[in-house]
Each structure stands twice: as C-alpha cells, then as structure tokens.
Scaffold this motif. Sequence first.
Motif, PDB file in Angstrom:
ATOM      1  N   MET A   1       1.725 -12.055 -16.732  1.00  0.00           N
ATOM      2  CA  MET A   1       0.893 -11.182 -15.927  1.00  0.00           C
ATOM      3  C   MET A   1       1.022  -9.763 -16.485  1.00  0.00           C
ATOM      4  O   MET A   1       2.127  -9.281 -16.708  1.00  0.00           O
ATOM      5  N   PRO A   2      -0.103  -9.081 -16.678  1.00  0.00           N
ATOM      6  CA  PRO A   2      -0.044  -7.714 -17.202  1.00  0.00           C
ATOM      7  C   PRO A   2       0.476  -6.730 -16.148  1.00  0.00           C
ATOM      8  O   PRO A   2       0.449  -6.998 -14.948  1.00  0.00           O
ATOM      9  N   LEU A   3       0.940  -5.617 -16.640  1.00  0.00           N
ATOM     10  CA  LEU A   3       1.396  -4.530 -15.778  1.00  0.00           C
ATOM     11  C   LEU A   3       0.261  -4.082 -14.861  1.00  0.00           C
ATOM     12  O   LEU A   3      -0.883  -3.945 -15.296  1.00  0.00           O
ATOM     13  N   VAL A   4       0.555  -3.864 -13.581  1.00  0.00           N
ATOM     14  CA  VAL A   4      -0.404  -3.297 -12.630  1.00  0.00           C
ATOM     15  C   VAL A   4       0.235  -2.056 -12.021  1.00  0.00           C
ATOM     16  O   VAL A   4       1.359  -2.103 -11.531  1.00  0.00           O
ATOM     17  N   VAL A   5      -0.490  -0.940 -12.080  1.00  0.00           N
ATOM     18  CA  VAL A   5      -0.021   0.329 -11.536  1.00  0.00           C
ATOM     19  C   VAL A   5      -0.831   0.644 -10.286  1.00  0.00           C
ATOM     20  O   VAL A   5      -2.051   0.521 -10.290  1.00  0.00           O
ATOM     21  N   THR A   6      -0.154   1.029  -9.205  1.00  0.00           N
ATOM     22  CA  THR A   6      -0.821   1.388  -7.954  1.00  0.00           C
ATOM     23  C   THR A   6      -0.670   2.882  -7.720  1.00  0.00           C
ATOM     24  O   THR A   6       0.402   3.441  -7.882  1.00  0.00           O
ATOM     25  N   VAL A   7      -1.783   3.502  -7.316  1.00  0.00           N
ATOM     26  CA  VAL A   7      -1.811   4.926  -6.975  1.00  0.00           C
ATOM     27  C   VAL A   7      -2.126   5.019  -5.490  1.00  0.00           C
ATOM     28  O   VAL A   7      -3.049   4.349  -5.012  1.00  0.00           O
ATOM     29  N   GLN A   8      -1.371   5.802  -4.747  1.00  0.00           N
ATOM     30  CA  GLN A   8      -1.656   6.039  -3.329  1.00  0.00           C
ATOM     31  C   GLN A   8      -1.733   7.533  -3.082  1.00  0.00           C
ATOM     32  O   GLN A   8      -0.920   8.293  -3.607  1.00  0.00           O
ATOM     33  N   GLN A   9      -2.699   7.920  -2.260  1.00  0.00           N
ATOM     34  CA  GLN A   9      -2.887   9.334  -1.921  1.00  0.00           C
ATOM     35  C   GLN A   9      -3.440   9.443  -0.510  1.00  0.00           C
ATOM     36  O   GLN A   9      -3.839   8.442   0.095  1.00  0.00           O
ATOM     37  N   ASP A  10      -3.476  10.677  -0.002  1.00  0.00           N
ATOM     38  CA  ASP A  10      -3.965  10.923   1.359  1.00  0.00           C
ATOM     39  C   ASP A  10      -5.482  11.023   1.457  1.00  0.00           C
ATOM     40  O   ASP A  10      -6.027  10.935   2.551  1.00  0.00           O
ATOM     41  N   SER A  11      -6.178  11.204   0.320  1.00  0.00           N
ATOM     42  CA  SER A  11      -7.642  11.289   0.353  1.00  0.00           C
ATOM     43  C   SER A  11      -8.239  10.478  -0.788  1.00  0.00           C
ATOM     44  O   SER A  11      -7.570  10.217  -1.802  1.00  0.00           O
ATOM     45  N   ARG A  12      -9.490  10.087  -0.626  1.00  0.00           N
ATOM     46  CA  ARG A  12     -10.191   9.327  -1.669  1.00  0.00           C
ATOM     47  C   ARG A  12     -10.278  10.126  -2.962  1.00  0.00           C
ATOM     48  O   ARG A  12     -10.037   9.595  -4.052  1.00  0.00           O
ATOM     49  N   ASP A  13     -10.625  11.413  -2.857  1.00  0.00           N
ATOM     50  CA  ASP A  13     -10.755  12.252  -4.050  1.00  0.00           C
ATOM     51  C   ASP A  13      -9.442  12.401  -4.803  1.00  0.00           C
ATOM     52  O   ASP A  13      -9.403  12.310  -6.035  1.00  0.00           O
ATOM     53  N   ALA A  14      -8.359  12.613  -4.083  1.00  0.00           N
ATOM     54  CA  ALA A  14      -7.046  12.748  -4.718  1.00  0.00           C
ATOM     55  C   ALA A  14      -6.634  11.434  -5.381  1.00  0.00           C
ATOM     56  O   ALA A  14      -6.085  11.430  -6.487  1.00  0.00           O
ATOM     57  N   CYS A  15      -6.920  10.327  -4.735  1.00  0.00           N
ATOM     58  CA  CYS A  15      -6.594   9.016  -5.283  1.00  0.00           C
ATOM     59  C   CYS A  15      -7.391   8.771  -6.570  1.00  0.00           C
ATOM     60  O   CYS A  15      -6.842   8.322  -7.574  1.00  0.00           O
ATOM     61  N   ALA A  16      -8.682   9.080  -6.540  1.00  0.00           N
ATOM     62  CA  ALA A  16      -9.535   8.901  -7.721  1.00  0.00           C
ATOM     63  C   ALA A  16      -9.069   9.790  -8.875  1.00  0.00           C
ATOM     64  O   ALA A  16      -9.033   9.355 -10.031  1.00  0.00           O
ATOM     65  N   ALA A  17      -8.692  11.020  -8.574  1.00  0.00           N
ATOM     66  CA  ALA A  17      -8.229  11.940  -9.611  1.00  0.00           C
ATOM     67  C   ALA A  17      -6.921  11.447 -10.229  1.00  0.00           C
ATOM     68  O   ALA A  17      -6.768  11.462 -11.459  1.00  0.00           O
ATOM     69  N   ASP A  18      -5.993  10.990  -9.409  1.00  0.00           N
ATOM     70  CA  ASP A  18      -4.722  10.480  -9.928  1.00  0.00           C
ATOM     71  C   ASP A  18      -4.916   9.182 -10.699  1.00  0.00           C
ATOM     72  O   ASP A  18      -4.265   8.950 -11.717  1.00  0.00           O
ATOM     73  N   LEU A  19      -5.830   8.330 -10.245  1.00  0.00           N
ATOM     74  CA  LEU A  19      -6.131   7.095 -10.970  1.00  0.00           C
ATOM     75  C   LEU A  19      -6.658   7.430 -12.364  1.00  0.00           C
ATOM     76  O   LEU A  19      -6.209   6.847 -13.357  1.00  0.00           O
ATOM     77  N   ALA A  20      -7.582   8.371 -12.449  1.00  0.00           N
ATOM     78  CA  ALA A  20      -8.136   8.771 -13.741  1.00  0.00           C
ATOM     79  C   ALA A  20      -7.051   9.348 -14.653  1.00  0.00           C
ATOM     80  O   ALA A  20      -6.998   9.047 -15.846  1.00  0.00           O
ATOM     81  N   ARG A  21      -6.166  10.153 -14.086  1.00  0.00           N
ATOM     82  CA  ARG A  21      -5.091  10.768 -14.867  1.00  0.00           C
ATOM     83  C   ARG A  21      -4.117   9.709 -15.392  1.00  0.00           C
ATOM     84  O   ARG A  21      -3.760   9.713 -16.570  1.00  0.00           O
ATOM     85  N   VAL A  22      -3.722   8.773 -14.540  1.00  0.00           N
ATOM     86  CA  VAL A  22      -2.806   7.707 -14.947  1.00  0.00           C
ATOM     87  C   VAL A  22      -3.458   6.825 -16.022  1.00  0.00           C
ATOM     88  O   VAL A  22      -2.818   6.461 -17.016  1.00  0.00           O
ATOM     89  N   CYS A  23      -4.733   6.500 -15.835  1.00  0.00           N
ATOM     90  CA  CYS A  23      -5.432   5.662 -16.817  1.00  0.00           C
ATOM     91  C   CYS A  23      -5.511   6.356 -18.176  1.00  0.00           C
ATOM     92  O   CYS A  23      -5.308   5.726 -19.209  1.00  0.00           O
ATOM     93  N   ALA A  24      -5.786   7.648 -18.169  1.00  0.00           N
ATOM     94  CA  ALA A  24      -5.873   8.398 -19.427  1.00  0.00           C
ATOM     95  C   ALA A  24      -4.510   8.494 -20.109  1.00  0.00           C
ATOM     96  O   ALA A  24      -4.399   8.303 -21.324  1.00  0.00           O
TER      97      ALA A  24
END
Length: 61
Positions: free
Chosen positions: A1-24
């Motif tokens: 099974m490949p690595l899966v990373v989970t991002v959690q935040q208090d808002s949708r925008d913050a979660c999306a921004a952190d997801l993009a940063r982690v992916c990059a």
Amino acid sequence: MPLVVTVQQDSRDACAADLARVCALLDLTPILLPRRWVGSERWMARATQSAPAGEGQGREG
C-alpha cells in the motif's frame, strides 16, 4: 500500500492550501479533496505517492 498523507485544518481554504503545499513538497497526488470531517468542524484532505487508477485529481467532498 502506498504512503497516504492526511491534512486537517479548521477551514476548507486552509486545508486546500496545506494539501497543495504538501503535494508540491513531497511530489504527492491528491486523492481526497478537502471535505468536512463527520462529527467535527475540521476539514480533511488526503494525498498519496501515486493516484489510484481512474481517480484523476481526487474526489470532491
């Protein structure tokens, strides 16, 4: 099974921004776009090393 990373935040925008940063930074692909976690006010998203077949850029929440 490949690595899966989970991002959690208090808002949708913050979660999306952190997801993009982690992916990059880690060369990951989103598999679960930000969605509200059931029973919580938190937002969650996930990424992996390789996208499952047919997933494209993740599932909308």
